[in-house]
Motif scaffolding. Sequence first.
Motif, PDB file in Angstrom:
ATOM      1  N   PRO A 182       0.824  -1.224   0.000  1.00 50.26           N
ATOM      2  CA  PRO A 182       0.000   0.000   0.000  1.00 50.26           C
ATOM      3  C   PRO A 182       0.853   1.267   0.000  1.00 50.26           C
ATOM      4  O   PRO A 182       0.708   2.143   0.872  1.00 50.26           O
ATOM      5  N   VAL A 183       1.727   1.379  -0.993  1.00 47.98           N
ATOM      6  CA  VAL A 183       2.623   2.531  -1.062  1.00 47.98           C
ATOM      7  C   VAL A 183       1.860   3.739  -1.587  1.00 47.98           C
ATOM      8  O   VAL A 183       1.242   3.687  -2.656  1.00 47.98           O
ATOM      9  N   GLU A 184       1.912   4.828  -0.839  1.00 46.14           N
ATOM     10  CA  GLU A 184       1.210   6.051  -1.206  1.00 46.14           C
ATOM     11  C   GLU A 184       2.204   7.149  -1.567  1.00 46.14           C
ATOM     12  O   GLU A 184       3.409   7.039  -1.306  1.00 46.14           O
ATOM     13  N   THR A 195      18.492  -5.974  -1.554  1.00 45.36           N
ATOM     14  CA  THR A 195      17.962  -5.383  -2.783  1.00 45.36           C
ATOM     15  C   THR A 195      18.452  -6.056  -4.052  1.00 45.36           C
ATOM     16  O   THR A 195      17.812  -5.950  -5.097  1.00 45.36           O
ATOM     17  N   GLY A 196      19.601  -6.743  -4.012  1.00 46.70           N
ATOM     18  CA  GLY A 196      20.101  -7.397  -5.217  1.00 46.70           C
ATOM     19  C   GLY A 196      20.336  -6.398  -6.321  1.00 46.70           C
ATOM     20  O   GLY A 196      21.065  -5.423  -6.162  1.00 46.70           O
ATOM     21  N   SER A 197      19.678  -6.608  -7.466  1.00 45.20           N
ATOM     22  CA  SER A 197      19.846  -5.700  -8.600  1.00 45.20           C
ATOM     23  C   SER A 197      19.020  -4.430  -8.461  1.00 45.20           C
ATOM     24  O   SER A 197      19.067  -3.555  -9.331  1.00 45.20           O
ATOM     25  N   GLY A 198      18.222  -4.333  -7.385  1.00 46.42           N
ATOM     26  CA  GLY A 198      17.408  -3.146  -7.160  1.00 46.42           C
ATOM     27  C   GLY A 198      16.091  -3.141  -7.913  1.00 46.42           C
ATOM     28  O   GLY A 198      15.388  -2.128  -7.946  1.00 46.42           O
ATOM     29  N   TYR A 199      15.713  -4.289  -8.471  1.00 45.77           N
ATOM     30  CA  TYR A 199      14.529  -4.324  -9.337  1.00 45.77           C
ATOM     31  C   TYR A 199      13.236  -3.985  -8.601  1.00 45.77           C
ATOM     32  O   TYR A 199      12.326  -3.380  -9.186  1.00 45.77           O
ATOM     33  N   ALA A 200      13.123  -4.364  -7.330  1.00 45.26           N
ATOM     34  CA  ALA A 200      11.884  -4.092  -6.597  1.00 45.26           C
ATOM     35  C   ALA A 200      11.674  -2.591  -6.437  1.00 45.26           C
ATOM     36  O   ALA A 200      10.559  -2.079  -6.640  1.00 45.26           O
ATOM     37  N   LEU A 201      12.719  -1.867  -6.080  1.00 42.35           N
ATOM     38  CA  LEU A 201      12.589  -0.418  -5.926  1.00 42.35           C
ATOM     39  C   LEU A 201      12.320   0.269  -7.258  1.00 42.35           C
ATOM     40  O   LEU A 201      11.542   1.231  -7.328  1.00 42.35           O
ATOM     41  N   ARG A 202      12.939  -0.214  -8.322  1.00 43.48           N
ATOM     42  CA  ARG A 202      12.683   0.389  -9.627  1.00 43.48           C
ATOM     43  C   ARG A 202      11.221   0.203 -10.024  1.00 43.48           C
ATOM     44  O   ARG A 202      10.595   1.102 -10.590  1.00 43.48           O
ATOM     45  N   ALA A 203      10.682  -0.974  -9.727  1.00 49.05           N
ATOM     46  CA  ALA A 203       9.277  -1.227 -10.053  1.00 49.05           C
ATOM     47  C   ALA A 203       8.359  -0.325  -9.237  1.00 49.05           C
ATOM     48  O   ALA A 203       7.385   0.232  -9.763  1.00 49.05           O
ATOM     49  N   ALA A 214       9.144   2.589  -7.950  1.00 43.35           N
ATOM     50  CA  ALA A 214       9.333   3.956  -8.426  1.00 43.35           C
ATOM     51  C   ALA A 214       8.538   4.202  -9.705  1.00 43.35           C
ATOM     52  O   ALA A 214       8.040   5.308  -9.948  1.00 43.35           O
ATOM     53  N   ASP A 215       8.400   3.155 -10.519  1.00 38.86           N
ATOM     54  CA  ASP A 215       7.707   3.276 -11.799  1.00 38.86           C
ATOM     55  C   ASP A 215       6.193   3.244 -11.655  1.00 38.86           C
ATOM     56  O   ASP A 215       5.470   3.753 -12.522  1.00 38.86           O
ATOM     57  N   THR A 216       5.696   2.647 -10.569  1.00 42.38           N
ATOM     58  CA  THR A 216       4.250   2.399 -10.467  1.00 42.38           C
ATOM     59  C   THR A 216       3.569   3.120  -9.310  1.00 42.38           C
ATOM     60  O   THR A 216       2.340   3.065  -9.194  1.00 42.38           O
ATOM     61  N   THR A 217       4.323   3.757  -8.431  1.00 44.59           N
ATOM     62  CA  THR A 217       3.742   4.426  -7.272  1.00 44.59           C
ATOM     63  C   THR A 217       4.296   5.843  -7.143  1.00 44.59           C
ATOM     64  O   THR A 217       5.208   6.236  -7.875  1.00 44.59           O
ATOM     65  N   GLY A 218       3.774   6.565  -6.171  1.00 46.63           N
ATOM     66  CA  GLY A 218       4.267   7.900  -5.887  1.00 46.63           C
ATOM     67  C   GLY A 218       5.290   7.913  -4.760  1.00 46.63           C
ATOM     68  O   GLY A 218       5.450   8.935  -4.075  1.00 46.63           O
ATOM     69  N   GLU A 231      15.675   4.215 -14.189  1.00 49.93           N
ATOM     70  CA  GLU A 231      14.806   5.181 -13.495  1.00 49.93           C
ATOM     71  C   GLU A 231      15.636   6.404 -13.087  1.00 49.93           C
ATOM     72  O   GLU A 231      15.825   6.680 -11.904  1.00 49.93           O
ATOM     73  N   PRO A 232      16.137   7.168 -14.068  1.00 46.24           N
ATOM     74  CA  PRO A 232      17.054   8.275 -13.748  1.00 46.24           C
ATOM     75  C   PRO A 232      16.439   9.372 -12.885  1.00 46.24           C
ATOM     76  O   PRO A 232      17.163  10.096 -12.204  1.00 46.24           O
ATOM     77  N   ASP A 233      15.106   9.497 -12.909  1.00 45.07           N
ATOM     78  CA  ASP A 233      14.466  10.563 -12.143  1.00 45.07           C
ATOM     79  C   ASP A 233      14.001  10.109 -10.756  1.00 45.07           C
ATOM     80  O   ASP A 233      13.505  10.926  -9.975  1.00 45.07           O
ATOM     81  N   ALA A 234      14.136   8.820 -10.467  1.00 49.89           N
ATOM     82  CA  ALA A 234      13.664   8.295  -9.177  1.00 49.89           C
ATOM     83  C   ALA A 234      14.670   8.606  -8.077  1.00 49.89           C
ATOM     84  O   ALA A 234      15.882   8.588  -8.297  1.00 49.89           O
ATOM     85  N   ASP A 235      14.157   8.866  -6.892  1.00 50.06           N
ATOM     86  CA  ASP A 235      15.009   9.138  -5.735  1.00 50.06           C
ATOM     87  C   ASP A 235      15.288   7.825  -5.029  1.00 50.06           C
ATOM     88  O   ASP A 235      14.587   7.432  -4.091  1.00 50.06           O
TER      89      ASP A 235
END
Length: 230
Positions: free
Chosen positions: A35-37, A47-55, A57-61, A86-90
């Motif tokens: 439930p990421v808001e 995190t491994g390759s970081g794929y979870a955070l990239r996903a 960042a791409d689908t939530t705010g 995801e160059p613009d993701a923090d």
Amino acid sequence: MSVRDEFDAWAADGRDKGMEERHWHTAKHVLARMPVEDGDRVLDLGTGSGYALRALADTTGMARGYGLDGAPEMAHNAREYSREAEPDADLGFVVGDFGHLPFADDSLDHAVTMEAFYYSHDPHRTLREVARVLKPGGTFHCAVNYYEENVHSHEWQDTISVDMTRWDAAEYRTAFREAGLHVAAQDNVADREVDIPPAEEFPTSSWESREAMVERYREFGTLLTVGVAP
């Protein structure tokens, strides 16, 4: 061999990407349940390759994502992959220990770990640390395909040089509660994308029977336990 040495070697030869490809079949369903808001801060343990955070960042705010890994090369690769995708993701990636999370009390909205929790040296301490850093009402989504009920996973310990924790579903629930996390949900997320050949093609090089392969992917899949900080 330490977790650091083991997974530095994996990162060096590209196996971090292989893990991402194998786990994505169930990981995407786990991440969709979070439930990421808008404005939330999320921690990805192992995190491994970081794929979870990239996903996420791409689908939530999500405002800020932190990827923690015990292997410097994994964290380095995740940082580079994320800059490209995801160059613009923090997103920030740090090297750290699951038992000593570098975050203040009540500072994160959610945490997730995909196929990494069982590498924790002290899983009970890890859960206490997660409970400490989560804000009240924050969630922890813990997904593992190496667990007691999944008999097809038991041999994996023989293929890796670091010790792994193999709990059953009830042990996960008990450990979450002992760490101070309410158990909000627990179920199996099936892998419906791995192709299962028809019965006449068995045995294969990896499976004695089609029934065993169906059980592994369609029934056991990934065990997801969801905890909520009080």
